[in-house]
Design a protein around this motif. Sequence first.
Motif, PDB file in Angstrom:
ATOM      1  N   GLY A  82       0.768  -1.297   0.053  1.00  0.00           N
ATOM      2  CA  GLY A  82       0.108   0.012   0.121  1.00  0.00           C
ATOM      3  C   GLY A  82       0.677   1.195  -0.068  1.00  0.00           C
ATOM      4  N   THR A  83       0.434   2.243  -0.517  1.00  0.00           N
ATOM      5  CA  THR A  83       1.103   3.593  -0.348  1.00  0.00           C
ATOM      6  C   THR A  83       0.371   4.711   0.354  1.00  0.00           C
ATOM      7  N   PHE A  84       0.848   5.873   0.367  1.00  0.00           N
ATOM      8  CA  PHE A  84      -0.062   6.857   0.947  1.00  0.00           C
ATOM      9  C   PHE A  84      -1.181   7.178   0.065  1.00  0.00           C
ATOM     10  N   ASP A  97      -3.265   6.657   9.270  1.00  0.00           N
ATOM     11  CA  ASP A  97      -1.709   6.943   9.215  1.00  0.00           C
ATOM     12  C   ASP A  97      -1.219   7.193   7.727  1.00  0.00           C
ATOM     13  N   ILE A  98      -1.614   6.056   6.890  1.00  0.00           N
ATOM     14  CA  ILE A  98      -0.931   6.084   5.525  1.00  0.00           C
ATOM     15  C   ILE A  98      -2.159   6.659   4.696  1.00  0.00           C
ATOM     16  N   SER A  99      -3.531   6.458   4.745  1.00  0.00           N
ATOM     17  CA  SER A  99      -4.383   7.014   3.760  1.00  0.00           C
ATOM     18  C   SER A  99      -4.699   8.569   3.738  1.00  0.00           C
ATOM     19  N   THR A 135      -3.496  -2.892  -1.224  1.00  0.00           N
ATOM     20  CA  THR A 135      -4.288  -3.075   0.012  1.00  0.00           C
ATOM     21  C   THR A 135      -3.891  -1.892   0.799  1.00  0.00           C
ATOM     22  N   TYR A 136      -4.245  -2.017   2.104  1.00  0.00           N
ATOM     23  CA  TYR A 136      -3.903  -0.972   3.223  1.00  0.00           C
ATOM     24  C   TYR A 136      -4.482   0.170   2.972  1.00  0.00           C
ATOM     25  N   ASN A 137      -4.031   0.975   1.895  1.00  0.00           N
ATOM     26  CA  ASN A 137      -4.846   2.403   1.563  1.00  0.00           C
ATOM     27  C   ASN A 137      -5.596   1.958   0.330  1.00  0.00           C
ATOM     28  N   GLU A 138      -6.131   2.875  -0.442  1.00  0.00           N
ATOM     29  CA  GLU A 138      -6.873   2.671  -1.524  1.00  0.00           C
ATOM     30  C   GLU A 138      -6.213   2.555  -2.726  1.00  0.00           C
ATOM     31  N   PRO A 139      -6.103   1.410  -3.206  1.00  0.00           N
ATOM     32  CA  PRO A 139      -5.254   1.304  -4.414  1.00  0.00           C
ATOM     33  C   PRO A 139      -5.367   1.970  -5.754  1.00  0.00           C
ATOM     34  N   PRO A 260     -12.317   2.903  17.565  1.00  0.00           N
ATOM     35  CA  PRO A 260     -12.195   4.385  17.504  1.00  0.00           C
ATOM     36  C   PRO A 260     -10.805   4.353  16.873  1.00  0.00           C
ATOM     37  N   ARG A 261     -10.475   5.173  15.956  1.00  0.00           N
ATOM     38  CA  ARG A 261      -9.393   5.424  15.445  1.00  0.00           C
ATOM     39  C   ARG A 261      -8.951   6.882  14.964  1.00  0.00           C
TER      40      ARG A 261
END
Length: 293
Positions: A82-84, A97-99, A135-139, A260-261
């Motif tokens: 995943g990226t930022f 934190d990354i998105s 994955t992780y952020n929005e590809p 909660p994030r």
Amino acid sequence: MNINHLHKASFFLSDKEKVKCLLCPKECIIVDGKTGFCGVRKNIDGTLYSLVYGKPVAVHIDPIEKKPLYHFYPGSEILSIGTFGCNLSCQFCQNHDISQADKHKIESLEKQKELTPEDLISICKKNNLEFLAFTYNEPVIFYEYMLETAILCKKNNIKTVMVSNGQINPKPLLNIIEFIDAFNIDLKSFNDNFYKEICNGKLEATKETIRIIAEHKKHIEITFLLIKDFNDNEQEFNELCKFIKSVNPEIVLHISRAFPRYKLEIKTTPVDLLNKFKDTALKYLKNVYTGNV
Ligand code: SF4
């Protein structure tokens, strides 16, 4: 910024002063020197560039169930990148934190060594991995990197997975769909106001993505992150399940627990509520799981 190291984006129109990005339903109009809503696609002299091509900030080997995918090669391990950046700004984001990385973090990527699609294939081979996930952020926002990697994966018999919020325009989706083997799509609510006000997105775009993926007979699982007092309207959830059933009653639905994030003050989803929603979903669908419990 040294544009020699940047990769040109696809799916945009330019009139030399401003560009219009056509990748996702935001369709940002971007003036020279600025980025679109996602923060990672920049207009430089009338050309749109990706600031995150080859610059993943998360590279891990995960169990495939963590995507979550439960009916696609269970028990496998999958290289996950995943990226930022993201094209939504969900106030409850579980990965903010990354998105939702700020401009300075994104600009600092210029100094990061590029991890090419070929490098990713090498990592898979070195670790005997037959699967790779975006994955992780929005590809969608690292579309060009995802597409070139997915094409190379096909040539190397590596199966690909896209974990997405489904906010992508039909044309770019149709352009990549043959290179993606399985999808997990977030369906965040069945209320367009929730999408607009809490996420800055459009419900219909995600529904259309789900329909297109199903029409192309690709493996698809759906995740619904249940947030107490925000998207726990039972009537809406019944409508959501009916929609999935109308597409294909075999589609796997994951009802995930929220914690909660980020900005929204939420309570951790009670397990009783997850189980109640699972019972409701089972009236319409055959394959329903609770997650994050
Ligand atoms: S991908 Fe980014 S720049 Fe393009 S329309 Fe979507 S949010 Fe805007």
